[in-house]
Design an enzyme around this catalytic site. Structure first.
Site, PDB file in Angstrom:
ATOM      1  CG  ASP A 100     -45.863 -29.896  -2.217  1.00 58.58           C
ATOM      2  OD1 ASP A 100     -45.740 -30.675  -1.257  1.00 58.58           O
ATOM      3  OD2 ASP A 100     -45.530 -28.695  -2.160  1.00 58.58           O
ATOM      4  CE  LYS A 157     -46.639 -26.435   0.219  1.00 56.94           C
ATOM      5  NZ  LYS A 157     -45.690 -25.446  -0.343  1.00 56.94           N
ATOM      6  CB  ALA A 170     -34.831 -41.363  13.405  1.00 53.36           C
TER       7      ALA A 170
END
EC number: 1.1.1.3
Length: 359
Positions: A223, A227, A40
């Protein structure tokens, strides 16, 4: 037969399909038949109750032709349509792999409640609200229930999540985690160490495909903060993403505007970073963009480290996680290797799939 639905049909999604194909003989030798029953993306989904011929998946994984060449393609513009499509071809043991960039926390919870296992490289579901995170974790802790695994969120294929989880399960106490957890920023500052200007290093990173299409997404540090939050929550910390101070490397004058204008303006606006590189070098230090989870909380930003230290020795897109604990104190546990890229991310995904099915 264990069906795997792949959400995200870009480079990582294709690499996951390729990794599944390569693993077939190993799985079948142990009496397990893994097959892809759904692929998908944001513009549609292809589904098949029995899976597709290997030749069709090899073609898809190689990026040859159009994904719509697969049979069973249908329009899919909502989560309800997505789960209905997968539900129409599902079997017991369904695994859903999320390698999208969607804000999919609610999706993960829904999939788990349907009894579907979830494996993800998408950091956003695990860095949404603490309440959402706890709901996902609670849904995956039910005895004989579905599992949620996310090894690939922090180090791609590096075994950082599983290693820390195993240490905690063995009664260890994690004192601090220091991580160079961005392949993009690792490359940039390795290039700066070798004599390139910050602006030239960023331009080269983009040219090599190491950055996001919008380089400011990497340089913002968000980002890396995601983490760090995933690691902190693994340790049981109750924090939100907004609680983490982040050293944004995008000059204020270039926060908006086109990518082209950003890159054109960077040489003039980023001289202060070049000055920091030079100042560090005079002291025998190098710059690394680090996340630290420790007694002082979480910090994310540019730091000086000794050139001869493990972090200082990193080159290119390498990641490193340095774990200090009660068991690993004077000699910390170090996990090092490529922390970005479709192929190594697929390795992390596949390792989680194998853990779920005890392969």
């Amino acid at each position: 037969m264990i069906p795997v639905a792949v959400i995200g049909k870009g480079g990582v999604g294709r690499a996951v399909v390729a990794a599944l194909l390569r693993s077939q003989s190993r799985a079948q030798a142990r009496g397990v038949n893994l097959f892809v029953n759904a692929i998908a993306g944001h513009d549609g989904i292809a589904v098949s109750r029995e899976g597709w011929p290997e030749a069709s998946l090899v073609k898809f994984a190689a990026g040859a032709g159009d994904w719509r060449d697969l049979t069973g393609v249908r329009v899919c513009t909502s989560h309800a349509e997505l789960v209905a499509a997968i539900g129409a071809v599902t079997r017991p043991g369904q695994i859903v792999v999320d390698v999208s960039a969607a804000e999919s926390a609610a999706w993960h919870l829904d999939w788990l409640r349907r009894g579907w296992h979830v494996v993800t490289a998408n950091k956003k579901p695990l860095t949404a609200s603490r309440e959402s995170y706890e709901a996902i974790m609670a849904a995956s802790r039910q005895v004989d229930g579905p599992r949620h695994r996310h090894e690939a969120t922090c180090g791609a294929g590096l075994p950082i999540i599983s290693t820390i989880a195993d240490l905690l399960a063995a009664g260890d106490e994690i004192q601090e985690i220091s991580a160079a957890a961005s392949g993009t920023l690792g490359f940039v500052f390795s290039a700066c160490q070798a004599g390139r200007t910050f602006a030239a290093a960023v331009a080269e990173a983009k040219l090599r495909g190491y950055t996001e299409p919008e380089p400011r997404d990497d340089l913002s540090g968000k980002d890396v903060a995601r983490k760090a939050l995933i690691l902190a929550r693994l340790l049981g910390w109750s924090m939100e993403l907004s609680d983490i101070p982040v050293d944004d490397l995008v000059p204020k004058s270039l926060q908006s505007g086109s990518v082209e204008n950003f890159l054109a303006g960077l040489p003039t606006a980023s001289g202060y970073i070049d000055e920091r590189v030079s100042a560090a070098a005079k002291n025998g230090q190098v710059l690394r963009y680090l996340a630290t989870v420790g007694p002082a909380g979480i910090t994310v930003g540019l730091r000086e480290v000794p050139r001869e230290s493990p972090l200082g020795g990193l080159a290119g897109t390498e990641n490193m996680f340095v774990v200090r604990s009660r068991y690993y104190d004077s000699a910390p546990l170090v996990i090092r290797g490529p922390g970005a890229g479709a192929t190594v991310t697929a390795v992390g995904i596949l390792s989680d799939i194998f853990r779920i099915i005890n392969l």
